[in-house]
Motif scaffolding. Structure first.
Motif, PDB file in Angstrom:
ATOM      1  N   CYS A 166     -29.624  13.220  22.919  1.00 25.30           N
ATOM      2  CA  CYS A 166     -29.401  11.910  23.535  1.00 25.30           C
ATOM      3  C   CYS A 166     -30.398  10.874  23.023  1.00 25.30           C
ATOM      4  CB  CYS A 166     -29.482  12.016  25.053  1.00 25.30           C
ATOM      5  SG  CYS A 166     -28.088  12.910  25.788  1.00 25.30           S
ATOM      6  N   LEU A 167     -31.673  11.258  22.892  1.00 24.20           N
ATOM      7  CA  LEU A 167     -32.675  10.333  22.358  1.00 24.20           C
ATOM      8  C   LEU A 167     -32.320   9.896  20.941  1.00 24.20           C
ATOM      9  CD1 LEU A 167     -36.003  11.948  23.609  1.00 24.20           C
ATOM     10  CD2 LEU A 167     -35.114   9.700  24.263  1.00 24.20           C
ATOM     11  N   GLU A 168     -31.794  10.824  20.148  1.00 22.26           N
ATOM     12  CA  GLU A 168     -31.515  10.544  18.741  1.00 22.26           C
ATOM     13  C   GLU A 168     -30.160   9.884  18.510  1.00 22.26           C
ATOM     14  OE1 GLU A 168     -31.909  14.398  16.938  1.00 22.26           O
ATOM     15  OE2 GLU A 168     -34.116  14.338  16.996  1.00 22.26           O
ATOM     16  N   GLN A 169     -29.150  10.212  19.323  1.00 23.14           N
ATOM     17  CA  GLN A 169     -27.789   9.847  18.959  1.00 23.14           C
ATOM     18  C   GLN A 169     -27.017   9.024  19.972  1.00 23.14           C
ATOM     19  OE1 GLN A 169     -25.451  13.196  17.519  1.00 23.14           O
ATOM     20  NE2 GLN A 169     -27.323  14.331  17.091  1.00 23.14           N
ATOM     21  N   MET A 170     -27.355   9.088  21.256  1.00 24.83           N
ATOM     22  CA  MET A 170     -26.520   8.396  22.237  1.00 24.83           C
ATOM     23  C   MET A 170     -26.641   6.890  22.072  1.00 24.83           C
ATOM     24  SD  MET A 170     -26.239   8.727  26.374  1.00 24.83           S
ATOM     25  CE  MET A 170     -25.642  10.411  26.360  1.00 24.83           C
ATOM     26  N   GLN A 171     -25.502   6.207  22.109  1.00 28.15           N
ATOM     27  CA  GLN A 171     -25.496   4.751  22.012  1.00 28.15           C
ATOM     28  C   GLN A 171     -24.339   4.185  22.812  1.00 28.15           C
ATOM     29  OE1 GLN A 171     -24.259   3.543  17.814  1.00 28.15           O
ATOM     30  NE2 GLN A 171     -24.823   5.681  17.505  1.00 28.15           N
ATOM     31  N   VAL A 172     -24.531   2.994  23.297  1.00 25.08           N
ATOM     32  CA  VAL A 172     -23.480   2.296  24.035  1.00 25.08           C
ATOM     33  C   VAL A 172     -22.358   1.963  23.065  1.00 25.08           C
ATOM     34  CG1 VAL A 172     -22.931   0.224  25.373  1.00 25.08           C
ATOM     35  CG2 VAL A 172     -25.144   1.359  25.668  1.00 25.08           C
ATOM     36  N   CYS A 173     -21.098   2.124  23.488  1.00 30.69           N
ATOM     37  CA  CYS A 173     -19.959   1.832  22.613  1.00 30.69           C
ATOM     38  C   CYS A 173     -18.768   1.383  23.451  1.00 30.69           C
ATOM     39  CB  CYS A 173     -19.590   3.054  21.778  1.00 30.69           C
ATOM     40  SG  CYS A 173     -18.958   4.427  22.782  1.00 30.69           S
ATOM     41  N   GLU A 174     -17.775   0.866  22.792  1.00 34.01           N
ATOM     42  CA  GLU A 174     -16.493   0.563  23.419  1.00 34.01           C
ATOM     43  C   GLU A 174     -15.578   1.775  23.231  1.00 34.01           C
ATOM     44  OE1 GLU A 174     -15.512  -2.137  25.190  1.00 34.01           O
ATOM     45  OE2 GLU A 174     -17.618  -2.769  25.067  1.00 34.01           O
ATOM     46  N   PRO A 175     -14.727   2.101  24.208  1.00 30.98           N
ATOM     47  CA  PRO A 175     -13.826   3.245  24.027  1.00 30.98           C
ATOM     48  C   PRO A 175     -12.736   2.928  23.012  1.00 30.98           C
ATOM     49  CG  PRO A 175     -13.311   2.106  26.061  1.00 30.98           C
ATOM     50  CD  PRO A 175     -14.548   1.455  25.515  1.00 30.98           C
ATOM     51  N   LEU A 176     -12.237   3.983  22.376  1.00 32.04           N
ATOM     52  CA  LEU A 176     -11.067   3.845  21.513  1.00 32.04           C
ATOM     53  C   LEU A 176      -9.827   3.732  22.399  1.00 32.04           C
ATOM     54  CD1 LEU A 176     -11.936   6.652  18.937  1.00 32.04           C
ATOM     55  CD2 LEU A 176     -12.376   4.193  18.711  1.00 32.04           C
ATOM     56  N   THR A 177      -8.751   3.254  21.857  1.00 26.45           N
ATOM     57  CA  THR A 177      -7.513   3.158  22.633  1.00 26.45           C
ATOM     58  C   THR A 177      -6.662   4.410  22.519  1.00 26.45           C
ATOM     59  OG1 THR A 177      -6.448   2.026  20.787  1.00 26.45           O
ATOM     60  CG2 THR A 177      -7.457   0.643  22.499  1.00 26.45           C
ATOM     61  N   GLU A 178      -6.968   5.256  21.514  1.00 25.14           N
ATOM     62  CA  GLU A 178      -6.268   6.537  21.374  1.00 25.14           C
ATOM     63  C   GLU A 178      -7.126   7.462  20.524  1.00 25.14           C
ATOM     64  OE1 GLU A 178      -3.259   5.963  17.701  1.00 25.14           O
ATOM     65  OE2 GLU A 178      -2.753   4.775  19.479  1.00 25.14           O
ATOM     66  N   PRO A 179      -6.909   8.780  20.635  1.00 18.90           N
ATOM     67  CA  PRO A 179      -7.713   9.723  19.837  1.00 18.90           C
ATOM     68  C   PRO A 179      -7.428   9.575  18.345  1.00 18.90           C
ATOM     69  CG  PRO A 179      -6.500  10.867  21.588  1.00 18.90           C
ATOM     70  CD  PRO A 179      -5.989   9.468  21.536  1.00 18.90           C
ATOM     71  N   GLU A 180      -8.455   9.795  17.537  1.00 17.93           N
ATOM     72  CA  GLU A 180      -8.286   9.782  16.091  1.00 17.93           C
ATOM     73  C   GLU A 180      -7.487  11.008  15.656  1.00 17.93           C
ATOM     74  OE1 GLU A 180     -11.054  10.088  17.931  1.00 17.93           O
ATOM     75  OE2 GLU A 180     -12.833   9.611  16.726  1.00 17.93           O
ATOM     76  N   PRO A 181      -6.788  10.919  14.533  1.00 18.60           N
ATOM     77  CA  PRO A 181      -6.152  12.132  13.992  1.00 18.60           C
ATOM     78  C   PRO A 181      -7.248  13.152  13.651  1.00 18.60           C
ATOM     79  CG  PRO A 181      -5.421  10.153  12.822  1.00 18.60           C
ATOM     80  CD  PRO A 181      -6.544   9.734  13.728  1.00 18.60           C
ATOM     81  N   ASP A 182      -6.990  14.410  13.934  1.00 23.23           N
ATOM     82  CA  ASP A 182      -7.965  15.480  13.640  1.00 23.23           C
ATOM     83  C   ASP A 182      -9.332  15.197  14.282  1.00 23.23           C
ATOM     84  OD1 ASP A 182      -6.081  16.887  12.078  1.00 23.23           O
ATOM     85  OD2 ASP A 182      -6.514  15.554  10.385  1.00 23.23           O
ATOM     86  N   ARG A 183      -9.309  14.736  15.518  1.00 20.80           N
ATOM     87  CA  ARG A 183     -10.556  14.415  16.231  1.00 20.80           C
ATOM     88  C   ARG A 183     -11.460  15.643  16.274  1.00 20.80           C
ATOM     89  NH1 ARG A 183     -12.239  10.651  20.209  1.00 20.80           N
ATOM     90  NH2 ARG A 183     -13.607  11.542  21.813  1.00 20.80           N
ATOM     91  N   PRO A 184     -12.713  15.506  15.826  1.00 24.39           N
ATOM     92  CA  PRO A 184     -13.613  16.665  15.869  1.00 24.39           C
ATOM     93  C   PRO A 184     -14.031  16.982  17.299  1.00 24.39           C
ATOM     94  CG  PRO A 184     -14.798  14.711  15.139  1.00 24.39           C
ATOM     95  CD  PRO A 184     -13.353  14.308  15.276  1.00 24.39           C
ATOM     96  N   ARG A 185     -14.611  18.168  17.504  1.00 25.38           N
ATOM     97  CA  ARG A 185     -15.130  18.580  18.804  1.00 25.38           C
ATOM     98  C   ARG A 185     -16.649  18.635  18.726  1.00 25.38           C
ATOM     99  NH1 ARG A 185     -11.094  20.671  22.075  1.00 25.38           N
ATOM    100  NH2 ARG A 185     -12.671  21.543  23.448  1.00 25.38           N
ATOM    101  N   ILE A 186     -17.299  18.429  19.882  1.00 22.19           N
ATOM    102  CA  ILE A 186     -18.743  18.651  19.928  1.00 22.19           C
ATOM    103  C   ILE A 186     -18.958  20.147  19.820  1.00 22.19           C
ATOM    104  CG2 ILE A 186     -20.788  18.533  21.389  1.00 22.19           C
ATOM    105  CD1 ILE A 186     -19.776  15.866  22.427  1.00 22.19           C
TER     106      ILE A 186
END
Length: 198
Positions: A166-186
């Motif tokens: 979270c310290l390194e990567q979390m950032q405020v963002c706007e949500p997408l309106t739909e999932p990307e094709p081939d959306r990766p998983r955490i």
């Protein structure tokens, strides 16, 4: 995070700790190294002192508070599940408090113990080390195996890694309106033993 000084006391957060921006810290609060504090947690040091020792985690919507002159402490590598309430108590090193459990004033949970989800631990309760504590009111049910403690320790390491992520990567963002094709998983960190979950 929302942070308030009170009566000349300002919360202290170690730079290696992660505190979510929606968490609230008031007054005499001390958060040690490598801690994680989740969304909407409330740490109110407006009467007694609130302490998270090194490597502890306090998850979403948890509350820590106490009476005047009390200390509410989660010792090193303590693990506090979603929605738990800690009031003027001490949670021992490497202990786990389950989701929506309540631990009251002057209660002491021994090191490497588990308080089950939704348990109610009465004021003044003394829990021995490496024990399973369940019920409302809570009582000691049995001793924990080393394997069970190891499972908990793996989960705590996950939260220590989450603080770093979270310290390194979390950032405020706007949500997408739909999932990307081939959306990766955490991806799984690989820290938990196979077949376990928290």
């Amino acid at each position: 995070m929302t942070c308030y000084s009170l009566d000349g006391l300002t919360p202290v957060v170690d730079p290696s700790a992660y505190v979510h921006p929606s968490a609230v810290l008031i007054g005499d609060v001390i958060i040690g190294p490598h801690c994680y504090v989740g969304p909407l947690a409330s740490l109110r040091g407006d009467f007694g002192r609130i302490v998270l020792e090194e490597g502890a985690n306090l998850q979403d919507t948890c509350v820590m508070h106490g009476f005047p002159d009390s200390d509410t402490v989660v010792e090193r590598n303590g693990h506090i599940g979603h929605g738990a309430v800690l009031h003027g108590c001490r949670i021992g090193a490497d202990a786990l408090v389950g989701m929506n459990a309540v631990v009251m004033d002057n209660a002491r949970i021994g090191a490497r113990s588990f308080v089950s989800a939704a348990a109610f631990v009465k004021a003044g309760f003394e829990g021995p080390e490496q024990s399973l504590i369940m019920g409302a009111p809570a009582s000691v049910k049995r001793s924990l195996s080393d394997e069970e403690v190891s499972w908990k320790q793996a989960g705590t390491r996950e939260y220590q890694q989450l603080a770093k992520r979270c310290l390194e990567q979390m950032q405020v963002c706007e949500p997408l309106t739909e999932p990307e094709p081939d959306r990766p998983r955490i991806s799984d960190s690989g820290l938990r033993p196979k077949g376990s979950s928290l």
